[in-house]
Design a protein around this motif. Structure first.
Motif, mmCIF file in Angstrom:
data_model
loop_
_atom_site.group_PDB
_atom_site.id
_atom_site.type_symbol
_atom_site.label_atom_id
_atom_site.label_comp_id
_atom_site.label_asym_id
_atom_site.label_seq_id
_atom_site.Cartn_x
_atom_site.Cartn_y
_atom_site.Cartn_z
ATOM 1 N N THR A 40 0.863 -1.182 0.000
ATOM 2 C CA THR A 40 0.000 0.000 0.000
ATOM 3 C C THR A 40 0.891 1.221 0.000
ATOM 4 O O THR A 40 1.773 1.351 0.847
ATOM 5 N N ALA A 41 0.658 2.077 -0.940
ATOM 6 C CA ALA A 41 1.474 3.284 -1.040
ATOM 7 C C ALA A 41 1.190 4.205 0.143
ATOM 8 O O ALA A 41 0.048 4.318 0.597
ATOM 9 N N PRO A 42 2.237 4.861 0.651
ATOM 10 C CA PRO A 42 1.992 5.896 1.659
ATOM 11 C C PRO A 42 1.103 6.973 1.048
ATOM 12 O O PRO A 42 1.364 7.452 -0.047
ATOM 13 N N ASN A 43 0.037 7.316 1.738
ATOM 14 C CA ASN A 43 -0.937 8.231 1.152
ATOM 15 C C ASN A 43 -1.237 9.455 2.015
ATOM 16 O O ASN A 43 -2.140 10.210 1.718
ATOM 17 N N ARG A 44 -0.504 9.662 3.060
ATOM 18 C CA ARG A 44 -0.675 10.838 3.920
ATOM 19 C C ARG A 44 0.630 11.619 3.925
ATOM 20 O O ARG A 44 1.704 11.038 3.926
ATOM 21 N N GLU A 45 0.541 12.930 3.975
ATOM 22 C CA GLU A 45 1.734 13.775 3.979
ATOM 23 C C GLU A 45 1.825 14.561 5.276
ATOM 24 O O GLU A 45 0.823 14.809 5.937
ATOM 25 N N ALA A 46 3.044 14.956 5.587
ATOM 26 C CA ALA A 46 3.283 15.793 6.762
ATOM 27 C C ALA A 46 4.568 16.580 6.535
ATOM 28 O O ALA A 46 5.447 16.154 5.790
ATOM 29 N N ASP A 47 4.653 17.745 7.170
ATOM 30 C CA ASP A 47 5.881 18.531 7.141
ATOM 31 C C ASP A 47 6.759 18.051 8.289
ATOM 32 O O ASP A 47 6.310 17.964 9.430
ATOM 33 N N ALA A 48 8.008 17.733 7.975
ATOM 34 C CA ALA A 48 8.921 17.198 8.983
ATOM 35 C C ALA A 48 10.169 18.054 9.068
ATOM 36 O O ALA A 48 10.522 18.769 8.132
ATOM 37 N N VAL A 49 10.831 17.960 10.215
ATOM 38 C CA VAL A 49 12.092 18.653 10.452
ATOM 39 C C VAL A 49 13.138 17.599 10.793
ATOM 40 O O VAL A 49 12.889 16.703 11.610
ATOM 41 N N VAL A 50 14.299 17.690 10.175
ATOM 42 C CA VAL A 50 15.397 16.775 10.488
ATOM 43 C C VAL A 50 15.964 17.164 11.848
ATOM 44 O O VAL A 50 16.405 18.298 12.036
ATOM 45 N N THR A 51 15.917 16.221 12.798
ATOM 46 C CA THR A 51 16.385 16.527 14.155
ATOM 47 C C THR A 51 17.791 15.999 14.416
ATOM 48 O O THR A 51 18.554 16.614 15.155
ATOM 49 N N ASP A 52 18.145 14.849 13.859
ATOM 50 C CA ASP A 52 19.494 14.306 13.972
ATOM 51 C C ASP A 52 19.634 13.148 12.999
ATOM 52 O O ASP A 52 18.786 12.937 12.143
ATOM 53 N N PHE A 53 20.710 12.389 13.131
ATOM 54 C CA PHE A 53 20.957 11.261 12.239
ATOM 55 C C PHE A 53 21.171 9.999 13.047
ATOM 56 O O PHE A 53 21.746 10.033 14.138
ATOM 57 N N VAL A 54 20.693 8.872 12.526
ATOM 58 C CA VAL A 54 20.780 7.574 13.181
ATOM 59 C C VAL A 54 21.717 6.699 12.364
ATOM 60 O O VAL A 54 21.577 6.624 11.139
#
Length: 164
Positions: A40-54
């Motif tokens: 199932t394709a992702p079908n919802r969007e959101a604005d995100a902020v990069v907080t750090d790296f894993v």
């Protein structure tokens, strides 16, 4: 040839047959699996902020270490912080960058970059490559088992025992 060497050849042949059979089962599972039907394709969007790296892969070797961006975003009033999946391009992002992420409605905590949803379901090429590799690496132990069995049977004939 001693009986010990002959027994070792037969044991090695049986081990190779078991390994080859296991890899063939894996190949058939990958080939005839149903995961594409359930995609199932992702079908919802959101604005995100990069907080750090894993770190997703430790260093060493020719590839070195790999890391993925961790993003924070809100969905229906709930705040999520998770590793951005499906992107090798995480190195171009910096902490504090904003981007649009997509997620499935039933899994809001698994964000993907927008191009992931636009790419569609996983392709046939990956599955074909996986099946081909499993068949190849399954055939190698089977060929080796055949050689060991031939060796063990030949040594039986050399000792003067009758073949059944």
């Amino acid at each position: 040839m001693s009986g010990l060497k002959q027994a070792a050849a037969w044991a090695g042949a049986l081990l190779c047959v078991a390994l080859g059979a296991l890899l063939m089962v894996i190949a058939s599972t990958v080939a005839f699996g149903t995961e594409d039907d359930e995609w199932t394709a992702p079908n919802r969007e959101a604005d995100a902020v990069v907080t750090d790296f894993v770190r997703i892969r430790s260093g060493g070797g020719p590839i070195g270490s790999q890391s993925a961006p961790r993003v924070t975003y809100e969905v229906e009033g709930l705040r999520y912080t998770s590793r951005l999946r499906g992107t090798p391009k995480g190195r171009t992002l910096r902490v504090g960058d904003t981007l649009r992420v997509v997620h499935r409605a039933d899994e809001p905590g698994r964000p993907f970059p927008r191009h992931y949803a636009e790419a569609g379901p996983p392709g046939v090429a990956d599955r074909t490559l996986a099946v081909g590799l499993c068949v190849f690496f399954g055939a190698v132990p089977l060929v080796f088992a055949w050689l060991l069995i031939s060796f063990a049977r030949k040594s039986t004939n050399d000792t003067g025992l009758r073949r059944a």
